[in-house]
Design an enzyme around this catalytic site. Structure first.
Site, PDB file in Angstrom:
ATOM      1  N   ALA A  30       0.844  -1.195   0.000  1.00  8.57           N
ATOM      2  CA  ALA A  30       0.000   0.000   0.000  1.00  8.57           C
ATOM      3  C   ALA A  30       0.882   1.248   0.000  1.00  8.57           C
ATOM      4  CB  ALA A  30      -0.979  -0.043   1.176  1.00  8.57           C
ATOM      5  N   SER A  31       0.637   2.202   0.891  1.00  8.77           N
ATOM      6  CA  SER A  31       1.345   3.483   0.813  1.00  8.77           C
ATOM      7  C   SER A  31       2.802   3.423   1.237  1.00  8.77           C
ATOM      8  CB  SER A  31       0.614   4.548   1.637  1.00  8.77           C
ATOM      9  OG  SER A  31      -0.550   4.966   0.957  1.00  8.77           O
ATOM     10  N   VAL A  32       3.258   2.319   1.794  1.00  7.79           N
ATOM     11  CA  VAL A  32       4.702   2.160   1.987  1.00  7.79           C
ATOM     12  C   VAL A  32       5.402   2.184   0.630  1.00  7.79           C
ATOM     13  CG1 VAL A  32       6.470   0.509   2.774  1.00  7.79           C
ATOM     14  CG2 VAL A  32       4.519   1.026   4.231  1.00  7.79           C
TER      15      VAL A  32
END
Length: 473
Positions: free
Chosen positions: A90-92
């Protein structure tokens, strides 16, 4: 860390029952290494009460101090998570997109002062630079909201589709570039497409050639699970809870239909990896194998707004400095079924990596346990009706340790908090505390054992005192 800012960075999920009992693990007198014992004890409780399954890794320098996996990668097949299980980050993923841009900048292929319209002249957003996109200060509107209104949700959208929608419908900017800080998935979607333009190859091919392969990250790749039709061995399927509390794939619930029609978007998500590969990533950055120290310093520098104020975000990293732990760069990730985190304590040469396929967040508790601090252990609690008098809970509170300002208010006999334009409902449990409905790891309580009320917040099992500034009704 701004508590509600961190929530705004993550998609909210259906709440499940969550409660806590206090347990000071620092008093243990085990003969074996206390760190594995502390973390094992916590993870066993979290798994037992369905508040975490996934992979946890803690390393100092090149040495892994703790590594454990709990739960199933595939619940139906009873296939367990192991050290090689791959998760959606995801946003990592944003730190990889940002680093891709920095690689091209260091090579002189682009400049961070380049205009967005240099690459996409049909977009109506003037004055926006790559620097603004990297730091969430561009003001470019949310493509997800636009897609929910204008996109045929029977089709999987690509970056080019979202860019075309922005050009066609011209939604107004949220603010002038550099005026504010507001988390933006749109910015990183655009950056991935800019990488493709400049590099002359796909986003995935560029990251593979310049980051994944050089660092030996063999279990890391770009993976659009539904669009590609490809099946990856030893993959962690992401699960959400249905109305009965059963874990199901998000595709089965209309509330999570975006997992299908946004599956083709890249840059703000869709890097997939393992905890061990993320350790290689951390070490590669530390050792200057990806970009130079000069460019990393820029990435780890808080952005300065037009007003002169700073925001605790650099290029793809959230930033903070702790009086004990030193400089910390970190990022969370959230997508239906997945909750991910990497926390790099630069001055301690330490990294904490947490990957979950049930969208649960335990990083605050894990960090506290790593530093031998007390936490609250997971336990199940029952929801009950809230008190008829909510006045002790309503008002403006400030966190003594982090200077977060929290505003709670009553609406229709329930307790809510607000961050920017978003309202969050809190549910009352039999232990006498309110829990954030969308993120059960947050609890709001009042200690009445003293002569005066002592409010506090529990942030993913770590207790943080609050001070009430004023009543707000």
């Amino acid at each position: 860390m701004n508590i509600f800012l961190n929530l705004a960075m993550n998609r909210l999920t259906t709440s499940i029952l969550f409660g806590v009992v206090w347990l000071a693990l620092t008093s243990c007198s085990r003969k074996q290494d206390p760190l594995p014992w502390r973390l094992d004890t916590y993870l066993q409780a979290a798994q037992q009460h369905e508040q975490f399954q996934g992979s946890v890794l803690v390393a100092t320098g090149d040495r892994i101090e703790y590594e454990r996996q709990v739960g199933y990668a595939d619940i139906g097949a009873k296939r367990l998570i192991d050290a090689e299980t791959m998760f959606e980050l995801a946003s990592v993923s944003k730190q990889f997109t940002a680093t891709g841009v920095l690689i091209l900048a260091e090579r002189g292929k682009l400049s961070l002062s380049d205009s967005l319209r240099h690459f996409f002249p049909d977009l109506p957003y003037t004055g926006v630079t790559l620097h603004h996109l990297l730091t969430h200060t561009s003001g470019v509107p949310d493509y997800e909201e636009l897609a929910s209104e204008k996109w045929d949700q029977s089709r999987i959208a690509l970056n080019t589709d979202m860019i075309r929608l922005l050009a066609e419908h011209k939604p107004a900017p949220l603010f002038k570039p550099g005026e504010e800080w507001r988390y933006s998935n749109t910015g990183f979607m655009l950056l991935a497409s800019i990488i493709e333009q400049v590099a002359g190859q796909s986003y995935g091919e560029f990251l593979k050639a310049n980051i994944f392969e050089p660092l030996g990250m063999a279990r890391t790749r770009i993976y659009n699970t539904r669009r590609s039709g490809e099946k990856i061995e030893n993959y962690a399927y992401g699960y959400v809870s249905d109305s009965t509390g059963n874990r199901v794939l998000p595709d089965s619930l209309p509330a999570f239909r975006e997992v299908y029609y946004l599956d083709g978007i890249q840059g703000d998500g869709v890097v997939n990896s393992t905890a061990r590969d993320l350790l290689k990533w951390h070490l590669g950055l530390r050792d200057g194998k990806v970009v130079s120290a000069e460019w990393l310093t820029k990435a780890y520098t808080p952005v300065v707004l037009n007003s002169g104020k700073t925001a605790d975000y650099g290029y793809g990293w959230s930033l903070r400095t702790d009086s004990v732990r030193g400089k910390i760069v970190e990022h969370s990730g959230s997508w239906p079924g997945y909750g991910t985190y990497i926390r790099r304590l630069l001055d301690q040469d330490k990294v904490i990596i947490i990957l979950s396929n049930t969208q649960k967040y335990i990083q605050e508790a894990v960090e506290a346990l790593v530093f031998n601090e007390p936490v609250e252990m997971p336990a199940r609690r029952e929801w009950v009706d809230p008190p008829s008098d909510l006045s002790p809970w309503v008002g403006q509170f400030v966190s003594l340790s982090e200077s977060d300002t929290l505003v709670f208010f009553a609406k229709e006999a329930n307790l809510y908090s607000k961050y920017e334009s978003l309202e969050y409902q809190w549910r009352y449990a039999s232990d006498g505390r309110f829990y954030l409905e969308a993120q059960p790891g947050l609890a709001f309580g009042i200690n009445r054992s003293t002569s005066k009320d002592e409010p506090y917040l529990v942030v993913r099992s770590v207790k943080k005192p609050l001070r009430k500034l004023r009543a707000v009704f």
